[in-house]
Design a protein around this motif. Structure first.
Motif, mmCIF file in Angstrom:
data_model
loop_
_atom_site.group_PDB
_atom_site.id
_atom_site.type_symbol
_atom_site.label_atom_id
_atom_site.label_comp_id
_atom_site.label_asym_id
_atom_site.label_seq_id
_atom_site.Cartn_x
_atom_site.Cartn_y
_atom_site.Cartn_z
ATOM 1 N N ARG A 92 0.831 -1.208 0.000
ATOM 2 C CA ARG A 92 0.000 0.000 0.000
ATOM 3 C C ARG A 92 0.865 1.258 0.000
ATOM 4 O O ARG A 92 0.578 2.220 -0.719
ATOM 5 C CB ARG A 92 -0.942 0.002 1.205
ATOM 6 C CG ARG A 92 -1.824 1.262 1.234
ATOM 7 C CD ARG A 92 -2.683 1.345 2.464
ATOM 8 N NE ARG A 92 -3.432 2.595 2.501
ATOM 9 C CZ ARG A 92 -4.170 2.992 3.527
ATOM 10 N NH1 ARG A 92 -4.282 2.230 4.604
ATOM 11 N NH2 ARG A 92 -4.802 4.146 3.488
ATOM 12 N N GLU A 137 0.997 4.348 -2.657
ATOM 13 C CA GLU A 137 0.851 5.770 -2.346
ATOM 14 C C GLU A 137 2.027 6.578 -2.864
ATOM 15 O O GLU A 137 1.852 7.666 -3.436
ATOM 16 C CB GLU A 137 0.698 5.955 -0.834
ATOM 17 C CG GLU A 137 -0.644 5.484 -0.296
ATOM 18 C CD GLU A 137 -0.760 5.657 1.203
ATOM 19 O OE1 GLU A 137 -1.400 6.620 1.656
ATOM 20 O OE2 GLU A 137 -0.206 4.817 1.929
ATOM 21 N N SER A 157 -6.609 6.619 -2.894
ATOM 22 C CA SER A 157 -7.267 5.343 -3.171
ATOM 23 C C SER A 157 -7.038 4.934 -4.626
ATOM 24 O O SER A 157 -6.509 5.693 -5.441
ATOM 25 C CB SER A 157 -8.771 5.479 -2.924
ATOM 26 O OG SER A 157 -9.348 6.362 -3.882
ATOM 27 N N LYS A 200 -11.532 3.327 -1.947
ATOM 28 C CA LYS A 200 -11.813 4.357 -0.945
ATOM 29 C C LYS A 200 -12.612 3.810 0.234
ATOM 30 O O LYS A 200 -12.336 4.133 1.402
ATOM 31 C CB LYS A 200 -12.568 5.523 -1.593
ATOM 32 C CG LYS A 200 -12.919 6.651 -0.633
ATOM 33 C CD LYS A 200 -13.722 7.748 -1.329
ATOM 34 C CE LYS A 200 -14.121 8.845 -0.358
ATOM 35 N NZ LYS A 200 -14.942 9.907 -1.003
ATOM 36 N N ARG A 209 -6.067 9.621 2.657
ATOM 37 C CA ARG A 209 -5.014 8.899 1.945
ATOM 38 C C ARG A 209 -5.566 8.437 0.593
ATOM 39 O O ARG A 209 -6.751 8.147 0.452
ATOM 40 C CB ARG A 209 -4.519 7.726 2.788
ATOM 41 C CG ARG A 209 -3.760 8.194 4.015
ATOM 42 C CD ARG A 209 -3.345 7.075 4.937
ATOM 43 N NE ARG A 209 -2.339 6.193 4.343
ATOM 44 C CZ ARG A 209 -1.755 5.198 5.017
ATOM 45 N NH1 ARG A 209 -2.087 4.961 6.283
ATOM 46 N NH2 ARG A 209 -0.840 4.441 4.433
ATOM 47 N N GLU A 256 -7.764 7.118 8.664
ATOM 48 C CA GLU A 256 -6.813 7.371 7.577
ATOM 49 C C GLU A 256 -7.468 8.115 6.407
ATOM 50 O O GLU A 256 -6.954 8.101 5.291
ATOM 51 C CB GLU A 256 -6.223 6.049 7.099
ATOM 52 C CG GLU A 256 -5.430 5.334 8.169
ATOM 53 C CD GLU A 256 -4.985 3.940 7.755
ATOM 54 O OE1 GLU A 256 -4.406 3.251 8.600
ATOM 55 O OE2 GLU A 256 -5.212 3.546 6.594
ATOM 56 N N THR A 257 -8.582 8.754 6.676
ATOM 57 C CA THR A 257 -9.283 9.513 5.636
ATOM 58 C C THR A 257 -8.345 10.533 5.000
ATOM 59 O O THR A 257 -7.622 11.243 5.688
ATOM 60 C CB THR A 257 -10.490 10.243 6.244
ATOM 61 O OG1 THR A 257 -11.410 9.290 6.739
ATOM 62 C CG2 THR A 257 -11.171 11.116 5.195
ATOM 63 N N ILE A 308 -10.727 2.194 3.238
ATOM 64 C CA ILE A 308 -9.754 2.970 4.011
ATOM 65 C C ILE A 308 -10.369 3.330 5.361
ATOM 66 O O ILE A 308 -11.464 3.909 5.413
ATOM 67 C CB ILE A 308 -9.336 4.238 3.245
ATOM 68 C CG1 ILE A 308 -8.621 3.851 1.940
ATOM 69 C CG2 ILE A 308 -8.442 5.124 4.100
ATOM 70 C CD1 ILE A 308 -8.267 5.034 1.046
#
Length: 559
Positions: free
Chosen positions: A144, A148, A220, A208, A218, A215-216, A211
């Motif tokens: 992950r 990112e 997707s 999304k 970050r 961790e909102t 998640i």
């Protein structure tokens, strides 16, 4: 990359921003360094937080922006278009006048700020991507984080390419032996790398909906697909070597739509308030919060809204204000389009009411009859340069409109019409902005007799209608300039806009100002452009002189 040391030392800077021990503190000597930093999963996560931190960095990492000046997206994307003008008083931030008339030189700081910020971001992503594949902790977390970092490297290279054209490509940390030996990649080579990074991000990122709330914000899988679609669209219109097709745009937007992860917020007006952070329509937005500092690196708020606030009531500096041409595009006396209330406010609109109260205005301090309502705040933050409202980068509405445009190019006209009419339907069922009615701080003000019927045009007119809907829906959202450039309309539109009829003495818009002070926008701009497909001209910023000299880089044409 302003000088080699900036890139080489960014690994150290990132550790500092990530909350590690002071680099000069000798007590924990040997316990943690760049060689073993990624031995723990916690530090791997910190490396990614350090990349997100670059998205939030409004200005330099020292007092008063010593290292890097302001570099907001709206400088290049709204103010250079027919949607917005410089704003503020004439003497403030004079470099913007040079930007507008394409007379800036490679020596001024304005030319460097975007370059430095972009390569700082690239440097941090490369540090992470060099190390993450070698870690021994959780493979799922590792993958992950790689996703990112891949997304962010693509984002920062897109940030650079759309301003400067082809730039040096670094896919690992810069070594001292690289100094002065790395040349500019071609535009196509840059886009190829960007697409490769986003493809990797799509493979590794979560949807999304999976998640965790904690961790909102970050990125997707949907964010990577939407960004790739946006970049493909721009590449099609600007990269003369491009082999990208509209089918590829269609495939990415279809995947986002079919994922079921996103939905239009029912009321357009609610999109622009802090209460609606990270809502169902949010595909990618930069996160901010209230902190104890408004200077980097300690600030976790943004100067984005202060830059665009009303100087007269001390809520900002008055930049980036809507033009008469944008206001006229809504034809609001006929359409009653409620979206305009979310785009403009000022003395000549709704009696000057903002958030339920009449405000004071001064055209000489805002250079326009209007200010940007999408950037207005109900209350001035305790620290003026540190608002906690997020910055929206991609909304689901944009995905639907990209899909409509791709559908048109693939002769899927019914599908194109259906998607653009989803946007129209939401608009005609929305209220006016929050606090539109004097004395109220709600959404109770609703327009009557809204005249926004479904679009039912065909052929070329349908494409024109999709483009216009993009303008009305996405106004003042850092997109318009790039839409005009990729579709080959920029110089014709801006040349027409600067010569619009204005009453004598009026002092607003790129209208009279451009005509009187900058009669050579088109001439200068064409001279400082590269050739895109179908005779399209793509204007570019100058490569900073420090870079052309230190790295022996080829300068952009006309500079």
């Amino acid at each position: 990359m302003k000088k080699a040391k900036y890139i080489i030392l960014l690994t150290v800077l990132m550790l500092g921003f990530s909350g590690c021990s002071d680099f000069l503190d000798l007590e924990p000597q040997g316990s943690e360094n760049s060689a073993n930093f990624f031995d723990t999963q916690e530090n791997g996560v910190r490396s990614i937080i350090g990349i997100y931190d670059m998205l939030q960095l409004d200005e330099g990492a020292g007092p008063d922006g010593q290292w890097m000046g302001h570099h907001h997206d709206f400088f290049l994307s709204d103010i250079r278009s027919d949607d917005a003008e410089k704003g503020s008083n004439d003497g403030d931030y004079g470099a913007m006048w040079e930007m507008l008339d394409f007379t800036m030189t490679s020596q001024i700081g304005f030319a460097s700020d975007f370059w430095i910020h972009g390569f700082w971001g690239v440097s941090r992503t490369n540090y992470a991507l060099d190390n993450l594949p070698k870690v021994s902790w959780s493979p799922s977390v590792r993958d992950r984080l790689i996703g990112e970092a891949s997304f962010m490297r693509a984002y920062f290279y897109w940030y650079l390419v759309r301003a400067y054209g082809g730039v040096p490509l670094f896919t690992s940390a810069v070594k001292p032996s690289d100094f002065g030996k790395v040349k500019r990649a071609t535009l196509n080579e840059c886009y190829t790398q960007i697409a490769a990074d986003l493809t990797k991000a799509i493979e590794l990122l979560p949807e999304k909906g999976t998640i965790p709330v904690a961790e909102t914000g970050r990125v997707s899988k949907g964010a990577a697909r939407a960004l790739l679609a946006r970049i493909y669209m721009y590449q099609i219109g600007t990269d003369i070597e491009s082999k990208i097709t509209w089918q590829q745009v269609y495939d990415q937007t279809s995947a986002v739509i079919n994922s079921g992860e996103f939905a239009l917020l029912p009321n357009y007006a609610k999109l622009w308030e802090t209460e609606s952070k990270n809502n169902s329509e949010s595909v990618f937005e930069v996160q901010f919060a209230v902190g104890a500092s408004d200077t980097a690196p300690g600030s976790i708020g943004t100067n984005f809204y202060n830059f665009q606030g009303n100087r007269k009531d001390d809520s900002g500096w008055g930049f980036n204000n809507p033009t008469p041409d944008l206001v006229e595009a809504y034809n609001v006396s006929v359409t009653k389009d409620p979206r305009l209330s979310c785009v403009v406010y000022g003395e000549s609109f709704n009696n000057g009411v903002l958030y339920g109260a009449k405000k004071k205005y001064d055209r000489n301090e805002q250079g326009s009859d209007w200010l940007n309502r999408k950037a207005a705040l109900p209350v001035k933050p305790a620290l003026a340069k540190a608002s906690d409202r997020n910055i929206k980068i991609i909304r689901y509405a944009d995905v639907l409109l990209m899909h409509a445009e791709a559908s048109w190019h693939l002769n899927k006209f019914d599908e194109a019409t259906a998607k653009v009419n989803m946007i129209r339907n939401r608009a005609r069922n929305s209220t006016y902005c929050m606090g539109y009615a004097e004395g109220k701080m709600d959404y109770s003000a609703a327009p009557t007799s809204v005249n926004l019927p479904d679009i039912n045009s065909t052929g070329d007119q349908l494409l024109q209608d999709i483009w216009k809907e993009r303008r009305l829906e996405l106004a003042m959202e850092q997109i318009r300039f790039y839409d005009l450039v990729r579709t080959g309309r920029y110089f014709a539109v801006i040349d027409n806009e600067k010569n619009l009829r204005r009453a004598p003495g009026q002092n607003y818009g790129l209208g009279v100002k451009a005509y009187k002070q900058f009669p050579n926008i088109k001439t200068n701009g064409l001279a400082k452009s590269i050739d895109g497909p179908n005779g399209n001209k793509v204007p570019l910023m100058p490569i900073p002189q420090t870079e052309t000299q230190a790295w022996n880089l080829e300068q952009n044409p006309g500079y």
